[in-house]
Design an enzyme around this catalytic site. Sequence first.
Site, PDB file in Angstrom:
ATOM      1  N   LYS A  42      16.124  12.364  58.624  1.00 48.37           N
ATOM      2  CA  LYS A  42      16.632  13.689  58.366  1.00 48.37           C
ATOM      3  C   LYS A  42      17.110  13.813  56.915  1.00 48.37           C
ATOM      4  O   LYS A  42      17.299  14.915  56.427  1.00 48.37           O
ATOM      5  CB  LYS A  42      17.841  13.972  59.284  1.00 48.37           C
ATOM      6  N   GLY A  43      17.326  12.677  56.271  1.00 51.14           N
ATOM      7  CA  GLY A  43      17.984  12.652  54.963  1.00 51.14           C
ATOM      8  C   GLY A  43      17.336  13.502  53.897  1.00 51.14           C
ATOM      9  O   GLY A  43      18.018  14.111  53.076  1.00 51.14           O
ATOM     10  N   GLU A  98      11.571  11.285  49.805  1.00 51.43           N
ATOM     11  CA  GLU A  98      12.679  10.502  50.359  1.00 51.43           C
ATOM     12  C   GLU A  98      14.001  10.962  49.756  1.00 51.43           C
ATOM     13  O   GLU A  98      14.026  11.479  48.637  1.00 51.43           O
ATOM     14  CB  GLU A  98      12.484   9.017  50.009  1.00 51.43           C
ATOM     15  N   ASP A  99      15.088  10.730  50.474  1.00 49.89           N
ATOM     16  CA  ASP A  99      16.410  11.032  49.917  1.00 49.89           C
ATOM     17  C   ASP A  99      16.849   9.946  48.944  1.00 49.89           C
ATOM     18  O   ASP A  99      17.303  10.214  47.849  1.00 49.89           O
ATOM     19  CB  ASP A  99      17.454  11.228  51.032  1.00 49.89           C
ATOM     20  N   ASP A 102      16.839   2.435  48.636  1.00 48.77           N
ATOM     21  CA  ASP A 102      17.936   1.474  48.534  1.00 48.77           C
ATOM     22  C   ASP A 102      17.313   0.070  48.487  1.00 48.77           C
ATOM     23  O   ASP A 102      16.892  -0.388  47.434  1.00 48.77           O
ATOM     24  CB  ASP A 102      18.841   1.709  49.749  1.00 48.77           C
ATOM     25  N   LYS A 130      18.616   3.417  44.023  1.00 47.46           N
ATOM     26  CA  LYS A 130      19.637   2.390  43.765  1.00 47.46           C
ATOM     27  C   LYS A 130      18.907   1.110  43.420  1.00 47.46           C
ATOM     28  O   LYS A 130      18.749   0.222  44.268  1.00 47.46           O
ATOM     29  CB  LYS A 130      20.457   2.138  45.041  1.00 47.46           C
ATOM     30  N   PHE A 151      27.977   3.791  48.140  1.00 49.31           N
ATOM     31  CA  PHE A 151      27.469   4.544  49.272  1.00 49.31           C
ATOM     32  C   PHE A 151      27.724   6.026  49.043  1.00 49.31           C
ATOM     33  O   PHE A 151      28.856   6.446  48.853  1.00 49.31           O
ATOM     34  CB  PHE A 151      28.100   4.089  50.583  1.00 49.31           C
ATOM     35  N   VAL A 152      26.655   6.799  49.035  1.00 46.93           N
ATOM     36  CA  VAL A 152      26.774   8.218  48.712  1.00 46.93           C
ATOM     37  C   VAL A 152      26.392   9.101  49.908  1.00 46.93           C
ATOM     38  O   VAL A 152      25.597   8.689  50.760  1.00 46.93           O
ATOM     39  CB  VAL A 152      25.901   8.592  47.486  1.00 46.93           C
ATOM     40  N   ASP A 158      23.830  11.164  54.854  1.00 43.64           N
ATOM     41  CA  ASP A 158      24.915  11.119  55.836  1.00 43.64           C
ATOM     42  C   ASP A 158      25.646   9.779  55.840  1.00 43.64           C
ATOM     43  O   ASP A 158      25.152   8.773  55.328  1.00 43.64           O
ATOM     44  CB  ASP A 158      24.345  11.339  57.234  1.00 43.64           C
ATOM     45  N   ARG A 164      25.953  15.804  55.733  1.00 43.63           N
ATOM     46  CA  ARG A 164      24.636  16.209  55.226  1.00 43.63           C
ATOM     47  C   ARG A 164      24.667  17.604  54.609  1.00 43.63           C
ATOM     48  O   ARG A 164      23.852  17.937  53.762  1.00 43.63           O
ATOM     49  CB  ARG A 164      23.613  16.229  56.371  1.00 43.63           C
TER      50      ARG A 164
HETATM   51  P1  IMP Z   1      16.215   1.278  52.428  1.00 41.00           P
HETATM   52  O1  IMP Z   1      15.214   0.928  53.476  1.00 41.00           O
HETATM   53  O2  IMP Z   1      17.277   0.236  52.316  1.00 41.00           O
HETATM   54  O3  IMP Z   1      15.600   1.592  51.086  1.00 41.00           O
HETATM   55  O4  IMP Z   1      17.018   2.522  52.942  1.00 41.00           O
HETATM   56  C1  IMP Z   1      16.577   3.805  52.850  1.00 41.00           C
HETATM   57  C2  IMP Z   1      17.391   4.693  53.759  1.00 41.00           C
HETATM   58  O5  IMP Z   1      18.723   4.215  53.936  1.00 41.00           O
HETATM   59  C3  IMP Z   1      17.547   6.057  53.151  1.00 41.00           C
HETATM   60  O6  IMP Z   1      16.462   6.889  53.490  1.00 41.00           O
HETATM   61  C4  IMP Z   1      18.876   6.512  53.711  1.00 41.00           C
HETATM   62  O7  IMP Z   1      18.673   7.150  54.946  1.00 41.00           O
HETATM   63  C5  IMP Z   1      19.676   5.243  53.925  1.00 41.00           C
HETATM   64  N1  IMP Z   1      20.633   5.002  52.818  1.00 41.00           N
HETATM   65  C6  IMP Z   1      20.567   4.044  51.877  1.00 41.00           C
HETATM   66  N2  IMP Z   1      21.582   4.118  51.019  1.00 41.00           N
HETATM   67  C7  IMP Z   1      22.325   5.182  51.414  1.00 41.00           C
HETATM   68  C8  IMP Z   1      23.533   5.797  50.895  1.00 41.00           C
HETATM   69  O8  IMP Z   1      24.141   5.425  49.880  1.00 41.00           O
HETATM   70  N3  IMP Z   1      23.970   6.882  51.594  1.00 41.00           N
HETATM   71  C9  IMP Z   1      23.349   7.361  52.699  1.00 41.00           C
HETATM   72  N4  IMP Z   1      22.225   6.823  53.195  1.00 41.00           N
HETATM   73  C10 IMP Z   1      21.722   5.739  52.558  1.00 41.00           C
END
Ligand code: IMP
Length: 180
Positions: A42-43, A98-99, A102, A130, A151-152, A158, A164
């Site tokens: 949903k992000g 993507e939002d 990470d 990030k 963490f944002v 969310d 959100r």
């Molecule tokens: P990744 O697989 O670790 O790259 O994570 C990606 C997903 O983790 C994103 O699409 C977000 O939904 C969630 N996420 C990662 N960091 C944050 C943050 O700082 N705030 C909120 N959601 C996050």
Amino acid sequence: MHQDMEKILISAAEIKEKIDELGRAISRDYSGKYPLVVGILKGASVFMADLIRAMSIDVQIDFMAVSSYGASSKSTGVVRILKDLEQNIEGRHVLIVEDIVDTGLTLNYLLEILKARGPASVRVCTLLDKPSRREINVPVDYNGFSIPDEFVVGYGLDYREKYRNLPEIYVLKKGVYKGR
Ligand code: IMP
């Protein structure tokens, strides 16, 4: 400011300006094409809504929902498809929206699945990156903002399904958010 927030990281005006820039770049790069823009629920929903309105080319949209975190904020690398695309992407130019990237694990998995379906191309547009948290190298073609390891929330992002709807991006107070 919302009581759970430590500080504002990116204002609504800064987000808008960046999205206009991204929309122009994408429209230029996909000129003459009819891309399928895929929002990751949903992000990315809030970003997606603004981003497609900043594009001047014809686009088709679709959505996917994946879960990597469950209710916690720790990345496990296990990604489950909760909702798949409606469109067949064979021969299509796909742009994933993507939002935040990470660790990169979610995106890496998504790219593998989508590439196996024979699209003409797959690119990635993320609002936030990030880079210091990356565990796997994934290509990001369009990036709004590179941010530090905090963490944002807000603007679609969310913490346990909250925040959100905030129009800006915030760093959550440490007391609210209990580590990863
Ligand atoms: P990744 O697989 O670790 O790259 O994570 C990606 C997903 O983790 C994103 O699409 C977000 O939904 C969630 N996420 C990662 N960091 C944050 C943050 O700082 N705030 C909120 N959601 C996050």
